[in-house]
Design an enzyme around this catalytic site. Structure first.
Site, mmCIF file in Angstrom:
data_model
loop_
_atom_site.group_PDB
_atom_site.id
_atom_site.type_symbol
_atom_site.label_atom_id
_atom_site.label_comp_id
_atom_site.label_asym_id
_atom_site.label_seq_id
_atom_site.Cartn_x
_atom_site.Cartn_y
_atom_site.Cartn_z
ATOM 1 N N ASP A 160 0.683 -1.340 -0.108
ATOM 2 C CA ASP A 160 0.279 0.608 -0.113
ATOM 3 C C ASP A 160 0.849 0.925 0.002
ATOM 4 O O ASP A 160 1.890 0.926 -0.102
ATOM 5 C CB ASP A 160 -1.250 -0.245 1.399
ATOM 6 C CG ASP A 160 -1.152 0.814 1.758
ATOM 7 O OD1 ASP A 160 -2.214 1.610 1.487
ATOM 8 O OD2 ASP A 160 -0.800 1.607 2.847
ATOM 9 N N ASP A 168 0.138 5.074 1.663
ATOM 10 C CA ASP A 168 0.423 6.564 2.502
ATOM 11 C C ASP A 168 0.519 5.281 3.744
ATOM 12 O O ASP A 168 -1.041 4.338 3.636
ATOM 13 C CB ASP A 168 -0.980 7.042 2.743
ATOM 14 C CG ASP A 168 -1.363 8.123 0.785
ATOM 15 O OD1 ASP A 168 -1.203 7.416 0.231
ATOM 16 O OD2 ASP A 168 -1.621 9.168 1.391
HETATM 17 P P1 IMP Z 1 -3.370 4.043 -0.075
HETATM 18 O O1 IMP Z 1 -3.157 4.154 1.943
HETATM 19 O O2 IMP Z 1 -2.649 3.928 -0.984
HETATM 20 O O3 IMP Z 1 -4.283 2.763 -0.396
HETATM 21 O O4 IMP Z 1 -3.956 5.658 -0.650
HETATM 22 C C1 IMP Z 1 -4.893 6.058 -0.361
HETATM 23 C C2 IMP Z 1 -5.095 7.527 -0.105
HETATM 24 O O5 IMP Z 1 -5.157 7.949 -1.228
HETATM 25 C C3 IMP Z 1 -6.688 8.080 0.107
HETATM 26 O O6 IMP Z 1 -6.429 8.758 1.670
HETATM 27 C C4 IMP Z 1 -6.480 9.424 -0.219
HETATM 28 O O7 IMP Z 1 -6.177 10.664 0.848
HETATM 29 C C5 IMP Z 1 -5.741 9.678 -1.233
HETATM 30 N N1 IMP Z 1 -6.249 9.236 -2.612
HETATM 31 C C6 IMP Z 1 -6.156 9.862 -3.888
HETATM 32 N N2 IMP Z 1 -6.558 9.892 -4.715
HETATM 33 C C7 IMP Z 1 -8.099 8.839 -4.649
HETATM 34 C C8 IMP Z 1 -8.950 8.238 -5.031
HETATM 35 O O8 IMP Z 1 -9.386 8.368 -6.413
HETATM 36 N N3 IMP Z 1 -9.406 6.773 -4.564
HETATM 37 C C9 IMP Z 1 -8.903 6.672 -3.771
HETATM 38 N N4 IMP Z 1 -8.064 7.676 -2.572
HETATM 39 C C10 IMP Z 1 -7.206 8.538 -3.571
HETATM 40 MG MG MG Z 2 -2.430 3.021 3.191
#
Ligand code: IMP
Ligand code: MG
Length: 452
Positions: A167, A169
């Site tokens: 993942d 973030d």
């Molecule tokens: P992950 O933790 O890498 O899955 O990223 C999640 C974060 O990506 C979300 O909390 C959003 O802040 C950001 N985000 C940006 N664009 C999108 C989208 O199109 N769908 C969902 N999350 C997005």
């Molecule tokens: Mg995440």
């Protein structure tokens, strides 16, 4: 400070993991019996020594973890062979009986490897001194980390790791930040690639162009482009899957300045995904958007709705505003329920994922189970192509769930997006990028031992 409010909030069912809570409950018994402080002062010769207490607690904890390990073996013997519950259409009389574990922890899913929990407990006990504690019982985080260690041991011992997906973030960088060149994760990800493990970054962040992913991942992409320690074929083993399962980019050193080549959808959609019609996708996003707007109004959220090609979400507005945690979770649960009951949702024509991103809420088309599946299939195809074009006796690879590890921070069953990856691979649940660093060090150590 931990307030009574925080403690009670953590008890809400949507914020609990049943397996972890159950194991925590089992470990609480020896903690109470052996570790708690007693009425006799330590200077009193009748008091048991601290070492003796720690040894006794460690022995009891290890026994419990061994018992759970055996129960998981029994559960695996009764679960259908594929991760999906293939028996669900069978008449009741032909269904395998539920395992004891299933009866005790009804939400339990499939396991793709056995879990050496006793060994993992001993490993984490050496690191975290769990059994030396007399005032703080084995915690949620202790159990989560024991499960992670067990999973890492299993994918390197009982099977071999072909694909690691991450993942973005909170897993590779802090929420909303980027993978910078000085991140300790960069050399560790390169090391995985050097060892022949394929890597996929499976993020919800949904951007249609390479430049936006370069901004988030430049530390890794630049390092991989310039390193001479990896072969071109190892370098081709990095994928970025964005928007859960919507935009695929392959690392390509020739694709300067962003080093990511967009892979056309037609090349990677699975047959099931090809059946998701544009009309159904639009209908689902329309319903999701309406539900999100209702929440913004009803809960008076400082937020604006953001509609994208394959997603719709709410993000804080004005800039710097903070949507309360409770409102984020309420929004996810409301939207999820409304969508399940909407016309588009009831037809189940298109899967979706509604989740709380920490500062925002998004509804994405597809989910990470599809994202990870696409990475598995892409790399299988790539390996098959290189076998047929080379004169060596390379074997094609099959990337099964037990050869896959997804690392993420969102594993609560409601409102979390990494959770879905559990149906197609093994998983590790981390809580910060520094935990990912520790996990990768543990993994490298075990892979090194296996090689030697
Ligand atoms: P992950 O933790 O890498 O899955 O990223 C999640 C974060 O990506 C979300 O909390 C959003 O802040 C950001 N985000 C940006 N664009 C999108 C989208 O199109 N769908 C969902 N999350 C997005
Ligand atoms: Mg995440």
């Amino acid at each position: 400070m931990t307030t009574r409010y925080r403690v009670e909030y953590a008890l809400k069912t949507h914020r609990r993991d049943q397996l972890i809570e159950w194991i925590k409950g089992l470990l609480a018994v020896p903690f109470v019996l052996h570790s708690q402080p007693h009425g006799i002062f330590q200077s009193d010769t009748r008091a048991p020594s601290l070492e003796h207490m720690a040894e006794e607690a460690a022995r009891r904890y290890a026994e419990i973890m061994r018992d759970v390990e055996v129960m998981i073996d029994d559960h695996m013997a009764l679960q259908p062979l594929s991760g999906v519950d293939a028996s669900s259409n069978l008449p009741a009389i032909n269904k395998p009986p539920p395992s004891k574990l299933k009866l005790l922890v009804p939400s339990i899913g499939p396991f793709f490897t056995r879990l050496p929990l006793e060994a993992a407990f001993k490993y984490q006990d050496r690191k975290r001194y769990i059994s030396s504690r007399r005032f703080v019982s084995p915690s949620f985080n202790d159990v989560r980390l024991i499960l992670n260690s067990a999973q890492i041991m299993a994918v390197t011992t009982y099977s071999s790791l072909h694909l690691a997906t991450f993942d973005g973030d909170v897993t590779l960088y802090d929420d909303g930040q980027s993978l910078e060149p000085d991140s300790p994760l960069v050399p560790r990800l390169l090391d995985l690639l050097r060892k022949g493990v394929r890597v996929g970054i499976v993020t919800a962040a949904g951007y249609t162009t390479a430049d936006r992913y370069y901004v988030r991942l430049h530390g890794l992409l630049d390092a991989l482009a310039i390193t001479t320690e990896l072969t071109p074929s190892q370098k081709s083993n990095l994928l970025v899957m964005g928007g859960e399962a919507n935009y695929l980019f392959a690392f390509d050193p020739a694709a300067a300045p962003h080093y990511l080549r967009a892979v056309p959808r037609a090349e990677w959609l699975t047959p099931e995904m090809t059946a998701w019609s544009e009309a159904d996708i639009a209908a689902l996003l329309d319903d999701a958007e309406a539900a999100l707007r209702e929440c913004v109004k009803g809960l008076n959220l400082p937020a604006t709705v953001m509609r994208k090609d394959r997603a719709v979400g709410i993000i804080p507005e004005p800039e710097g505003a903070k949507i309360p945690r409770e409102s984020l979770e309420e929004t996810v649960l409301v939207v999820q329920r409304l969508l399940e009951n909407s016309l588009a949702g009831r037809r189940k024509a298109v899967p979706f994922c509604a989740f709380n991103g920490g500062r925002d809420v998004f509804v994405d088309i597809g989910d990470k189970s599809w994202g990870v599946t696409v990475c598995q299939k892409y790399f299988e195809k790539q390996a098959a192509a290189s076998v047929s074009s080379s004169s060596t006796t390379q074997q094609p690879v099959t990337i099964r769930p037990e050869n896959t590890l997804h690392v993420g921070d969102q594993f609560l069953s409601a409102g979390a997006n990494d959770f879905r990856a559990r149906s197609v691979g093994t998983t590790a649940w981390i809580a910060s990028p520094s935990e990912t660093v520790e996990l990768l060090d543990e993994l490298a150590d075990l892979m090194g031992k296996k090689l030697s």
